[in-house]
Design a protein around this motif. Sequence first.
Motif, PDB file in Angstrom:
ATOM      1  N   ILE A   1       1.293   3.829  -3.051  1.00 29.75           N
ATOM      2  CA  ILE A   1       0.149   4.706  -3.330  1.00 29.75           C
ATOM      3  C   ILE A   1       0.301   6.019  -2.560  1.00 29.75           C
TER       4      ILE A   1
ATOM      5  N   ALA B   1      -5.942   4.715   2.480  1.00 30.50           N
ATOM      6  CA  ALA B   1      -4.876   3.729   2.328  1.00 30.50           C
ATOM      7  C   ALA B   1      -4.509   3.117   3.681  1.00 30.50           C
TER       8      ALA B   1
ATOM      9  N   TYR C   1       3.355   8.087  -3.867  1.00 31.64           N
ATOM     10  CA  TYR C   1       3.077   8.787  -5.127  1.00 31.64           C
ATOM     11  C   TYR C   1       2.188   9.996  -4.866  1.00 31.64           C
ATOM     12  N   ALA C   2       1.154   9.790  -4.048  1.00 29.38           N
ATOM     13  CA  ALA C   2       0.255  10.905  -3.732  1.00 29.38           C
ATOM     14  C   ALA C   2       1.010  12.024  -3.023  1.00 29.38           C
TER      15      ALA C   2
ATOM     16  N   VAL D   1       0.833  -1.207   0.000  1.00 31.37           N
ATOM     17  CA  VAL D   1       0.000   0.000   0.000  1.00 31.37           C
ATOM     18  C   VAL D   1       0.870   1.261   0.000  1.00 31.37           C
TER      19      VAL D   1
END
Length: 589
Positions: free
Chosen positions: A178, A259, A181-182, A175
């Motif tokens: 994610i 997430a 990147y965000a 996870v």
Amino acid sequence: MASNSGNAFDFNLFKRLLKYTNPYKITFYFVGVAAVLLSFFAVLRPYLLRVTIDDAIMPAEYENLVFFVSLMAGILLLEVIFQFLFIYYANWLGQEVVRDLRVNLFRHMLRFKMAYYDKSAVGRLVTRAVSDIETIASIFSQGLFMIISDILKMLVVVAFMFYQSWQLTLLVLTVLPIIMYATRVFQRKMKVAFEEVRTEVANLNTFVQERITGMKIVQLFTREKAEYENFKEINDKHRNAWVKTVWYNSIFFPIAEMATSITIGLIVWFGGLRAVEGDVITLGIIVAFIELSQMLFRPLRQIADKFNTLQMGMVAANRVFGILDTESSIKDEGKIEVTNLSGEIEFKDVRFSYVDDEEVLKGISFKAEPGETVAIVGATGAGKSTIINLLNRFYEIDSGKILVDGTDIRDINLKSLRSQIAVVLQNVFLFADTILHNITLNDPKISEEDVVTAAKQIGIHEFINTLPGGYHYNVKERGIMLSSGQRQLISFLRAYMSNPSILVLDEATSSVDTYSEILIQKATDKITQGRTSIVIAHRLATIKKADKIIVMDEGEIVEIGTHSELLKKEKGYYRNLYEVQFMAEEPLG
């Protein structure tokens, strides 16, 4: 700067800022060590929690339970102590850095030539010197060390998680990309957004400061509604800039929270299955991993938030260093120290322009002998005040020479040159302070007794004594509590106290009442005695007494002579000027 606004971080700028921590290296390193220790303390808690569940609660071992709980309490106490020291000294370091930086900035601004201030908005400079520098403090108090601590904490957590269960660790790490990147996208967007925020803050400060300062003009010309609409427009731009940062936050943090929740669900599902099947994964490990995953993701979310703070501080630092990198000071390369000039002044073919290719002075030449009073007259824009600015080296001449006692003023130390020249301006500036401090400018070498004696000598002691508190009367901002004539009198005394070799009066008697003019005239007679005086004149009495009158028109000297000599010229410029402006005051004779 705009071209780099999308860059996540400017390391060169950061390294430059870190140089300001050099005087506080011990504190800097201590805060760094505290950050490292906090990362290890953070991992000890979930580890002890796992041990407590598996080795005390599950087997119902009361003595072990008491021991582990006591151990956790001790670790928590140490963590609290180091957290306190970490936060306190990180903030202390930030304040020390911005204090030094602000001092450097103000010292640099003091050396700027007048041309820089002619082109720079006051509100923008105030924003740089006050709020922007304060924002830089947050780099140390909430940005740099917090981010270092969080990164270390994440690394230690991941290492410990692998040690406990590589299967659950890989599950958690699926996870992680994610959120990473965000976070990366979020940082880039916030960099641009905060550039816009700081720009709009400066625009807002500039607008408000100028309108408050010029409120009389706004009301005299009934511009309240128009300025109100202008303010609403600027304020909307400021709001929109901040809303953009809120928008990015509103997108990022829900994604990060989602997430995190998915990760907890995966840990409970996968870990629960393995625990039921009798795998090495225990209930204590599952509970520990839930807390460890929170400790891994929470710093990542906080890093993004703290990176916002760091970005705002970096944007502010970029703007502050932009001023520090500005080379706009008069070159002070003069080696000659002057202490008591005879007062000879000579301009030799001096040319000058505020704007390139638009000459204000077009090759003027004149000489003032020691002790002479020289009046300069001419229409508005003729270049009279420019001569005063150049004599004080507020601006650099384009060509020619300005000599004082036969020495080029560029060869004289700037401080010693200006110490020998006193200027009384038409628009007197007074600080929001007492009359005494406005006269002495807080010079410890000038006593109150000296000021009183000087005031009596030039005839304004009685006027000052009529004010509440006398010499300790606070004139408020820009001397608003005094009339223009009273401000002029204070300015005359200030000039007199500096004991100058050269005195400059720039239309010092214009726009004052009759009583003040009489006092000013007496003061003028006193302080011009034995000094070379340059008078940019409006009033007839001052012009008539001058040893020499220089008549200027459109940046050139058109006539030089005494009052009587110039009046004898039938179609002379001065005679025409005199007839137009002064016939009402005194008949031509």
